[in-house]
Design a protein around this motif. Sequence first.
Motif, mmCIF file in Angstrom:
data_model
loop_
_atom_site.group_PDB
_atom_site.id
_atom_site.type_symbol
_atom_site.label_atom_id
_atom_site.label_comp_id
_atom_site.label_asym_id
_atom_site.label_seq_id
_atom_site.Cartn_x
_atom_site.Cartn_y
_atom_site.Cartn_z
ATOM 1 N N ILE A 279 0.817 -1.207 0.000
ATOM 2 C CA ILE A 279 0.000 0.000 0.000
ATOM 3 C C ILE A 279 0.855 1.264 0.000
ATOM 4 O O ILE A 279 0.330 2.363 -0.170
ATOM 5 N N LEU A 280 2.157 1.117 0.194
ATOM 6 C CA LEU A 280 3.094 2.233 0.006
ATOM 7 C C LEU A 280 4.449 1.669 -0.381
ATOM 8 O O LEU A 280 4.955 0.745 0.271
ATOM 9 N N THR A 281 5.020 2.213 -1.438
ATOM 10 C CA THR A 281 6.352 1.816 -1.875
ATOM 11 C C THR A 281 6.828 2.791 -2.954
ATOM 12 O O THR A 281 6.037 3.564 -3.493
ATOM 13 N N SER A 282 8.116 2.751 -3.245
ATOM 14 C CA SER A 282 8.638 3.447 -4.422
ATOM 15 C C SER A 282 9.325 2.457 -5.355
ATOM 16 O O SER A 282 9.986 2.858 -6.307
ATOM 17 N N ARG A 283 9.155 1.158 -5.082
ATOM 18 C CA ARG A 283 9.855 0.123 -5.852
ATOM 19 C C ARG A 283 9.409 0.098 -7.309
ATOM 20 O O ARG A 283 10.135 -0.411 -8.180
ATOM 21 N N GLY A 357 -0.700 7.698 -4.687
ATOM 22 C CA GLY A 357 -0.135 6.414 -4.297
ATOM 23 C C GLY A 357 1.335 6.454 -3.947
ATOM 24 O O GLY A 357 1.976 5.406 -3.868
ATOM 25 N N ARG A 358 1.881 7.651 -3.721
ATOM 26 C CA ARG A 358 3.303 7.729 -3.406
ATOM 27 C C ARG A 358 3.563 8.941 -2.502
ATOM 28 O O ARG A 358 2.722 9.825 -2.357
ATOM 29 N N VAL A 359 4.741 8.986 -1.927
ATOM 30 C CA VAL A 359 5.135 10.120 -1.098
ATOM 31 C C VAL A 359 5.404 11.316 -1.994
ATOM 32 O O VAL A 359 6.242 11.248 -2.897
ATOM 33 N N GLU A 360 4.679 12.400 -1.759
ATOM 34 C CA GLU A 360 4.849 13.609 -2.558
ATOM 35 C C GLU A 360 5.718 14.614 -1.825
ATOM 36 O O GLU A 360 5.661 14.727 -0.600
ATOM 37 N N ARG A 361 6.499 15.369 -2.597
ATOM 38 C CA ARG A 361 7.342 16.397 -1.994
ATOM 39 C C ARG A 361 6.492 17.551 -1.449
ATOM 40 O O ARG A 361 6.664 17.988 -0.328
ATOM 41 N N GLU A 362 5.549 18.050 -2.271
ATOM 42 C CA GLU A 362 4.692 19.171 -1.860
ATOM 43 C C GLU A 362 3.276 18.669 -1.588
ATOM 44 O O GLU A 362 2.726 17.879 -2.360
#
Length: 579
Positions: A279-283, A357-362
């Motif tokens: 449910i969270l990854t950057s792979r 679905g991912r970590v955003e900078r802003e």
Amino acid sequence: MLKMAIMKNRKTRRTKAIRYVLMAFLSTTLNGAVNASDAGFTNPILRGGYPDPSICRKGDDFYVVNSSFEYFPGLPIHHSKDLINWELIGYGLHRPEQASSAVNLVDVQSDGGIHAPSIRCHNDRYYIITTNVYSPPEPGVPTQMVNFVITADDPAGPWSQPHVIEGAPGIDPDLFFESDGTVWYVGNHAPENPAFQGEGEIWLQQLDPTEWKLIGERYFLWRGALKGAIWAEGPHIYKKDGRYYLLIAEGGTSFDHAVTVASSDSLTGPYIGNSRNPILTSRHLSYDNWVNSTGHADLVELDDGRWFAVALGIRSDIARRSNMGRESHLIPVIWEEEPYEWKAEKLTWPVFAPSSGRVERENPSPFPGTRQNKPSTFVDNFDQANLKLDWNFRRVPKPGLFSLQAREGFLRLYADAALPRNRGRASLMGIRQTESDFEYIAEMKFEPLHEGSQAGITLFQKDDNYMRFTVEQTDSGYRLAVHVREARSEYENSLETLELTDYQGRIQLRIDSSKSSYALAYSLDEGKTWAEVASVPGDKFISQGYTGAYLGLFALSQQNQPGDFADFDWVKYAPRPRF
């Protein structure tokens, strides 16, 4: 009546949550893209080496604790009212006696020490549970996983002595407080019959919180969701609407890092994995994405019913890595019921960063109208009775290493004969590097009695990866020296030496980081003019392990020549974020 009250409370919280979401959406839509000056925030929320975040809430106050590995004080604790502006308020391990016995941070190995804590608040008392990973120096002696709990009435401290939990294998433990009053230990270990090398398993057992002993049956909950993914670890259990949710980390803490979740209608299982894991990854993203290795998350529910997660990630500032290592990020979370008509029971699951679905900078602020403070300059004039909380040591420092009373308005750092080395305790202290670009300056008075003594500033990643920029006494006067030890090398190299013909005992030393390079310079006229001595590539100090870089102070004496010291008048660190 009770059921009606519960339903009314849920409706009120849901209404508040919808209002906050709409306000955040409108703020973002009307103002355009969120940037640091808008009512938004920029990830990471804890900048510098703050990995493995765990979060808890009491009322309007939020607290985050992070891994600290071989550093002391250990277990840094931050406080926030809005989830985006955080203040360092203390440490869980803040007294040498807490970390000098069963929990050993005196001669702990590099990348050992304090791993993946969890912080919880229950009945107005705070608990941190974590692992100290200690490999004895004797050959053939197995590594010790010492799992322990500390408690406090105030998260700023003081915290108790460690309560070691015997018979608890593995790392990354969590505490779960059930509504019936029982307390449960959640841990991980290597299963007896692993399906592949590196497979992990999450286990659960009741804990007596007065005797700090495991009691009753041990339950084996889950081995993770990702086929062939190693190291199921970092477990957290939550209870929502009568169901239990087990959140874990998988895939290791590098590019394949991921967060997965399972659910059960019983605390002891069986747990069923979410079909949409991870449910969270950057792979699945490019290795050049602005942040990579995202994972190891913890959830917090707000008073209005909204949810957020904190998770670690590595900024891709230099060669897909960074000198800061793993940092803490904030991610919005919603809960969604499965839409499948063919399922008799439709489960509800957490959805991280639902719009991308991912970590955003802003990002929009969690509380519309609040603003994130820009990274500020750190200045220490050493005019307080105690050392500022930002300073850390590699391992518990030797007694009498420094003094704030020996010379008023100065930090006196006593020279030691030890260079940085594995398990060693050099005369070394530092603050976290929080940005790839920065300026770091210290003013020093140094007039040693013995030839060969030296002192100055330093940047360090590990015992075998650091840079020293020092003034050294020679048989003919003084000289500047730059020494670099590259990662995993056996010795340090002398990069540059320069005779200081006009040195009168006082000097300013500077490290200026720009364009992925460290420029080293000095001034003998209180900063009016500067002379550059050397330039060192930033990629020589990329985080290779669990921790990030520090900028610090250092003093070295020759063997059998004690008594020398350096007096530091002030230190300034000015970060320059790459927004």
